[in-house]
Scaffold this motif. Structure first.
Motif, PDB file in Angstrom:
ATOM      1  N   LEU A 441      -3.208  -5.023 -11.479  1.00 61.36           N
ATOM      2  CA  LEU A 441      -3.158  -4.701 -10.060  1.00 61.36           C
ATOM      3  C   LEU A 441      -1.907  -5.280  -9.424  1.00 61.36           C
ATOM      4  N   SER A 442      -1.150  -4.417  -8.812  1.00 63.54           N
ATOM      5  CA  SER A 442       0.016  -4.848  -8.040  1.00 63.54           C
ATOM      6  C   SER A 442      -0.312  -4.603  -6.568  1.00 63.54           C
ATOM      7  N   GLN A 443      -0.935  -5.578  -5.976  1.00 61.81           N
ATOM      8  CA  GLN A 443      -1.436  -5.402  -4.614  1.00 61.81           C
ATOM      9  C   GLN A 443      -0.304  -5.498  -3.598  1.00 61.81           C
ATOM     10  N   ASP A 604      -8.049   0.981  -5.003  1.00 61.56           N
ATOM     11  CA  ASP A 604      -7.627   1.897  -6.058  1.00 61.56           C
ATOM     12  C   ASP A 604      -8.841   2.594  -6.651  1.00 61.56           C
ATOM     13  N   ALA A 605      -8.631   3.354  -7.697  1.00 64.19           N
ATOM     14  CA  ALA A 605      -9.719   4.130  -8.305  1.00 64.19           C
ATOM     15  C   ALA A 605     -10.793   3.243  -8.911  1.00 64.19           C
ATOM     16  N   PHE A 606     -10.516   1.955  -9.047  1.00 67.20           N
ATOM     17  CA  PHE A 606     -11.464   1.048  -9.681  1.00 67.20           C
ATOM     18  C   PHE A 606     -12.099   0.095  -8.681  1.00 67.20           C
ATOM     19  N   GLY A 607     -11.948   0.401  -7.397  1.00 66.06           N
ATOM     20  CA  GLY A 607     -12.590  -0.398  -6.373  1.00 66.06           C
ATOM     21  C   GLY A 607     -11.867  -1.692  -6.046  1.00 66.06           C
ATOM     22  N   CYS A 609      -8.838  -3.918  -4.344  1.00 61.79           N
ATOM     23  CA  CYS A 609      -8.028  -3.805  -3.132  1.00 61.79           C
ATOM     24  C   CYS A 609      -6.567  -3.623  -3.527  1.00 61.79           C
ATOM     25  N   ALA A 610      -6.008  -2.488  -3.177  1.00 59.02           N
ATOM     26  CA  ALA A 610      -4.618  -2.183  -3.531  1.00 59.02           C
ATOM     27  C   ALA A 610      -3.655  -2.478  -2.394  1.00 59.02           C
ATOM     28  N   LYS A 611      -4.166  -2.455  -1.176  1.00 57.64           N
ATOM     29  CA  LYS A 611      -3.297  -2.723  -0.034  1.00 57.64           C
ATOM     30  C   LYS A 611      -4.102  -3.459   1.015  1.00 57.64           C
ATOM     31  N   SER A 612      -3.551  -4.557   1.496  1.00 53.08           N
ATOM     32  CA  SER A 612      -4.227  -5.343   2.515  1.00 53.08           C
ATOM     33  C   SER A 612      -3.214  -5.773   3.562  1.00 53.08           C
ATOM     34  N   THR A 613      -3.727  -6.267   4.643  1.00 49.44           N
ATOM     35  CA  THR A 613      -2.861  -6.752   5.710  1.00 49.44           C
ATOM     36  C   THR A 613      -3.467  -8.011   6.299  1.00 49.44           C
ATOM     37  N   GLY A 614      -2.605  -8.948   6.661  1.00 48.53           N
ATOM     38  CA  GLY A 614      -3.038 -10.171   7.303  1.00 48.53           C
ATOM     39  C   GLY A 614      -2.514 -10.219   8.720  1.00 48.53           C
TER      40      GLY A 614
END
Length: 867
Positions: A441-443, A604-607, A609-614
């Motif tokens: 995962l490259s979040q 992503d397709a596997f549930g 978190c691929a993108k988040s924000t703080g």
């Protein structure tokens, strides 16, 4: 065991109860017992019988393959992965179904990585309904033609069950005789040897059973010893036959030995419709097999009904009795009635053994865990020869059904071609060897852009540098008339407020890339505090400056005396404004302060978190934005009102035009900035960028518009004109405006005691001044005073002697002696007669100060830029 017990009770009921009432009462009791033992209903949670539990025990206690990963690696393709998705197989009551279910089940569980569960049932009846109703997911070895009506309903019509093809080996119910029966027919008194041979060769045809000699061969058998230890259950006797007697006495028909009556409803109809001299007696599966084995051992004639594939049949040499050829027409009205009523008058159907599945787990969705199951089930194909070998091993006692299935999988590679290759789900990558792996995962943490952070620091540094330069410049030129008129304390205050406010942008640019959430919660609140307090410090300075000019000029003109307004008074006003701002921020911080929060935006397709924000989060962000921005907007609106009232005062005295320009621009920034910041509150980069622009434009514009005109006036313009004429024009315009408002002339009262400027009279003082021309003019020119002494000048700011604080823009005005702000001409009187002559000469009886268009043009341009 329950079915066998019910058969015994039924037999006893027929023997013991002779009256119809008692017989039917017993029949009712037996039927109730059979219903409780029946496990083939449509909605069956289907608890397994004891013998089924014993068959399933090896499967649940062990695994077939010792090194599953090694086996997977050796397969031609890397197998699909079910990811422990649940599948429920139906587990029925005969060996071939158990063996095939174990073969499929072991692969499903150990190779394809599904979680397998078993649902037991006593027959294939209602297997489609159980799948359709969600009580099972799949069934191996479904006898399609036997339950054709059910298959038609659920597979073709309702389409809730999916036919995944034939299992491979065939199945068929039938009536069988040992192969040695043809030899027994040769001994019958059938006439010529050729006819005997003909009957012998045709022993497998049902027509042979129509010969009286063949019927007598079977009917006359004395089976008293053969049936010892066995229990007969239900029996079927057509009207033209006598009930079967084990002694052979009185028998006139051939008795067929069957296993379970509810399996053989077609046989009763065949006998009834073809008028065959046959009866059927049922002994249970083990009873029928034992009876048949004893008869075969004696090489005596026997006819039994059974099916293939079955372990018992795999070790026998037999002939299948051929009835008229099967057709669907003859089975259309298969009533399945035990009485023999119905349309069946042809052979048992050749049964296609099907693999059935729920539509739920047959999917073409590559992201579904069940994606490979359909392909696997369609490929399952167990040859008849292989199944016969497995059944023989079970019949000989070499292995049980689970062991036979497991050993076949270990020894054979035929099933390798059944395995579907793993199809990577969306987002997965296929490694060497064919395995699909979830990529690392490259979040995207959506951190504030480094470039944006440096850019906003650069913008803030511009404000810091300007504030320091302007404050230093103010200190250096603090003795000049322009700086004195502009109130140095207010100028210092605006520089300090701009630094405090702009420093908030540094704290708003922090995120959890470098700091802990608890620390960021502090910086979130600190940022809003710095911005709010900085605004309060800056704008209270401008407000008090404007209000001070208005207060002093109005006091001088309306009361004809100077009212003192000390630095302490103005400082208290500034402190009050700052306290109000601090009170709003303090209440909000206690009730609903900011906390740092990181929220997932995309998975992503596997549930994962691929993108988040703080971002800085408050349970009710509007609770701070609405009061704070409302307070700021009201403050700026009040400042604009003061600017409008001071519009005729020269900029050199009150900077009205420049303050108005700053106020209009900042009003627009605050109004639009609030909406933008609320909209972008969860996008850290844009929020920080907009907030920084908002603060830097606001603070930078204020100090620039206040200081640059002064800088230009001191260093590039001649201050002399301003020093000699500014105060005179301001005060003169105010007084002349007052003269026109009073038409009634009053006598000037006697001048009061020493130090008084004038006696209070009934009407306005300016009206009295206007009505006493020469005396008042002399009074204004300072030639005489009521006490014949020159009046002392008082500071209008702090009440002290104004040697360093000349009268500029209400900084030091005495109505008896109006002086200029030129330190070189201290004490010089302003000649209002000269001022009046200049006004009349210009044809302007009520002049206003000449204004430059430059501030207005800059104000319009600044407003356009902001929008």
């Amino acid at each position: 065991m329950v079915n066998s017990l019910s058969s015994v009770i039924m037999g006893l009921a027929q023997i013991l109860f002779r009256t119809p009432f008692k017989f039917y009462l017993a029949l009712f009791l037996v039927f109730g017992l059979r219903v409780r033992g029946q496990t083939s209903g449509e909605n069956c949670p289907c608890p397994c019988a004891d013998y089924q539990d014993k068959k399933l025990l090896p499967y649940s206690q062990s695994t077939c393959f010792s090194d599953i990963e090694k086996l997977r690696a050796s397969l031609p393709v890397y197998p699909a992965d079910g990811n422990q998705a649940k599948i429920r197989f139906q587990f029925l009551t005969w060996s071939s179904q158990w063996i095939s279910s174990f073969i499929v089940g072991i692969i499903t569980k150990e190779i394809l990585n599904f979680k397998l569960e078993w649902v037991c049932a006593s027959s294939g009846n209602n297997a489609n309904a159980r799948i359709s109703n969600g009580h099972a997911d799949a069934c191996i070895e479904f006898w399609y033609e036997t339950y054709y009506a059910q298959a038609l309903e659920y597979i073709s019509q309702k389409q809730t069950v999916v036919d995944l093809g034939d299992l491979g080996y065939p199945a068929r119910a039938g009536v069988y005789i040992p192969t040695y029966t043809s030899e027994l027919y040769l001994s019958l008194p059938l006439g010529s040897d050729s006819f005997k041979a003909y009957v012998s060769r045709g022993s497998m045809y049902y027509e042979a059973f129509t010969l009286p000699e063949v019927v007598a061969l079977y009917a006359s058998q004395n089976d008293t010893e053969v049936i010892q230890g066995l229990t007969q259950g239900y029996s079927f006797t057509p009207p033209w036959c006598n009930p079967w007697n084990s002694t052979g006495f009185g028998n006139n028909c051939i008795d067929i030995k069957g296993e379970k009556e509810y399996y053989d409803t077609e046989l009763h109809q065949i006998i009834f419709n073809l008028k065959l001299n046959m009866t059927v007696s049922y002994w249970g599966i083990s009873g029928m097999e034992t009876y048949t084995q004893r008869k075969i051992k004696r090489r005596e004639p026997v006819v039994f009904k059974y099916w293939i594939p079955e372990p018992f049949m795999s070790v026998l040499d037999y002939h299948r009795i051929l009835f008229p050829e099967y057709s669907q027409e003859c089975h259309l009205n298969n009533t399945r009635a035990l009485t023999g009523s119905g349309s069946v008058d042809c052979d048992f159907p050749g049964v296609s053994l099907k693999k059935l599945s729920s539509k739920r787990i047959v999917t073409d969705d590559v992201n579904s865990d069940y994606f490979g199951f359909k392909s696997f089930m369609r490929r399952v194909d167990i040859p008849e020869t292989e199944m016969d070998k497995l059944l023989q091993e079970v019949k000989n006692g070499t292995y049980n059904e689970y062991e036979a299935a497991c050993n076949w999988l270990k020894d054979s590679t035929a099933w390798w071609n059944w395995i579907p290759e793993q199809t990577c789900k969306i987002g997965e990558v296929k490694e060497v060897g064919g395995a699909c792996m979830i990529p690392s995962l490259s979040q995207d943490f959506n951190y504030i852009s480094t470039g944006v952070r440096y850019f906003t620091i650069f913008l803030a540094s511009i404000v810091f540098i300007l504030a320091v330069i302007f404050a230093t410049w103010t200190f250096v030129h603090s003795a000049t008339p322009i700086i004195l008129a502009s109130q140095p304390l207010a100028l210092y205050q605006m520089c300090f407020g701009a630094v405090i406010s702009t420093s908030s942008t540094i704290f708003s640019g922090m995120d959890d890339r470098e700091y802990s959430p608890s620390m960021l919660g502090t910086t979130c609140n600190l940022s809003i505090w710095l911005w709010g307090l900085g605004f309060a410090i800056t704008y209270t300075g401008m407000l008090t400056k404007l209000w001070k000019v208005q207060y002093l000029l109005n006091s001088a003109v309306n009361k004809l005396k100077v009212s003192q307004l000390t630095n302490a008074t103005t400082a208290l006003i500034m402190i009050a404004g700052i306290l109000v701002e601090g009170l709003v921020l303090g209440i909000w911080s206690i009730v609903d302060g900011f906390k740092w929060k990181r929220t997932c935006l995309e998975t992503d397709a596997f549930g994962r978190c691929a993108k988040s924000t703080g971002f800085c989060h408050s349970d009710n962000t509007l609770s701070i934005l609405v009061p704070l921005f409302s307070l700021h907007l009201l403050s700026m609106a009040y400042a604009l009102v003061l600017c409008f009232k001071s519009r005729n005062i020269p900029s050199v005295l009150s900077e009205t035009a420049w303050i108005t320009t700053a106020m209009i621009g900042n009003f627009q920034i605050c109004f639009m900035g609030g909406f933008l910041l609320y909209t972008l509150r969860e996008d850290p980069t844009f929020f920080h960028l907009i907030f920084s622009f908002f603060v830097v434009l606001s603070d930078g514009s204020v100090i620039s518009l206040i200081f640059f005109p002064k800088f230009y006036a001191i260093h590039f313009q001649n201050q002399g004109d301003f020093k000699k004429t500014a105060t005179m024009k301001v005060i003169g315009d105010r007084i002349l405006e007052a003269q026109k408002n009073y038409t009634e002339q009053k006598r000037l009262s006697a001048v009061g005691s020493r130090g008084d400027s004038a006696r209070e009279i009934q009407s306005s003082p300016l009206g009295n001044f206007a009505s006493n021309g020469s005396k008042y003019r002399k009074y204004l020119q300072g030639n005489v005073t009521p006490s014949n002494r020159p009046l002392r000048r008082r500071s209008m700011i702090n009440g002290s002697n104004s040697q360093r604080d000349p009268a500029i823009g209400a900084s030091s005005i005495n109505m008896a002696t109006v002086t200029t702000a030129d330190n070189s001409d201290l004490g010089k009187k302003v000649d209002f007669r000269k001022y009046n002559r200049e006004r009349k000469k210009d044809g302007n009886d009520n002049p206003t100060l000449p204004k430059s268009d430059t501030p207005q043009q800059i104000s319009l341009l600044w407003s356009f830029i902001i929008w």
